[in-house]
Design an enzyme around this catalytic site. Sequence first.
Site, PDB file in Angstrom:
ATOM      1  N   TYR A  90      -2.341  -0.661   9.997  1.00  0.00           N
ATOM      2  CA  TYR A  90      -2.378  -0.985   8.568  1.00  0.00           C
ATOM      3  C   TYR A  90      -1.062  -0.599   7.906  1.00  0.00           C
ATOM      4  CZ  TYR A  90      -3.949  -1.121   3.708  1.00  0.00           C
ATOM      5  OH  TYR A  90      -4.070  -1.396   2.368  1.00  0.00           O
ATOM      6  N   SER A 105       0.852  -1.187   0.000  1.00  0.00           N
ATOM      7  CA  SER A 105       0.000   0.000   0.000  1.00  0.00           C
ATOM      8  C   SER A 105       0.887   1.236   0.000  1.00  0.00           C
ATOM      9  CB  SER A 105      -0.897   0.019   1.233  1.00  0.00           C
ATOM     10  OG  SER A 105      -1.520   1.288   1.386  1.00  0.00           O
TER      11      SER A 105
END
Length: 246
Positions: free
Chosen positions: A155, A141
Amino acid sequence: MTNLAGKVALVTGGSRGIGAAIARRLARDGADVALTYVTSARQAGDVVAAIEAAGRRGLAIAADSADPRAVAEAVERTVAVLGRIDVLVNNAGIFPYQALDEVSLEDFDRTMAIHVRASFVAAQAAARHMHAGGRIINIGSCLAERTGGPNMTVYAASKAALTGLSKGLAQDLGPRGITANVVHPGPVDTDMNPADSELADLQRKALPLGHYGHADDVAATVAHLAGEGGRFITGAAIAVDGGFAA
């Protein structure tokens, strides 16, 4: 295209979003494709139908990436049914968006299990079957390098770990002719991060290109790494993020 003719790929979390786009693209490029899913057999079946419509073999495997045994068994089933494994795409993921004080250890452990442990387990299992020309591609990501806001600590940490994992795999597997890389998508219009969500306008403002990406944009980069174009790329972290990290 037949760039991947004769190859077999496994895409974890391949029933929707970026994973589904990757599975369909690899099939169009000539690969037989297995995919894992957790909640929707119907969606997984739709992706398998698209794979078969491209003239390739498809296989849907129910496997929760939070369960390391299920991950390893998905690799073994891919090999048993489709005959081999040449490309592993670790894509399965969740998106915990929580204030730091609200994150439990269970939340932390589950995120790390799905994003990091499962990717390691799958890579270890797949590498036992791969030959020269094998590809391991982890989906990270853009938040691994720049969060751009609060509530994404766990995350971001889990996705950043995939960069280190990919670099380590590149060193360990390079002598065998197997590459390992991580692709870091930016804001992409999916169920997990829809382009019409409350946070979408803020994300668009952070992008030099000014708009969300499409899952096919990520799939195109994965296909390049999986094919002959990726044969001299390993240990790399590649951003497909509309300039978010610029």
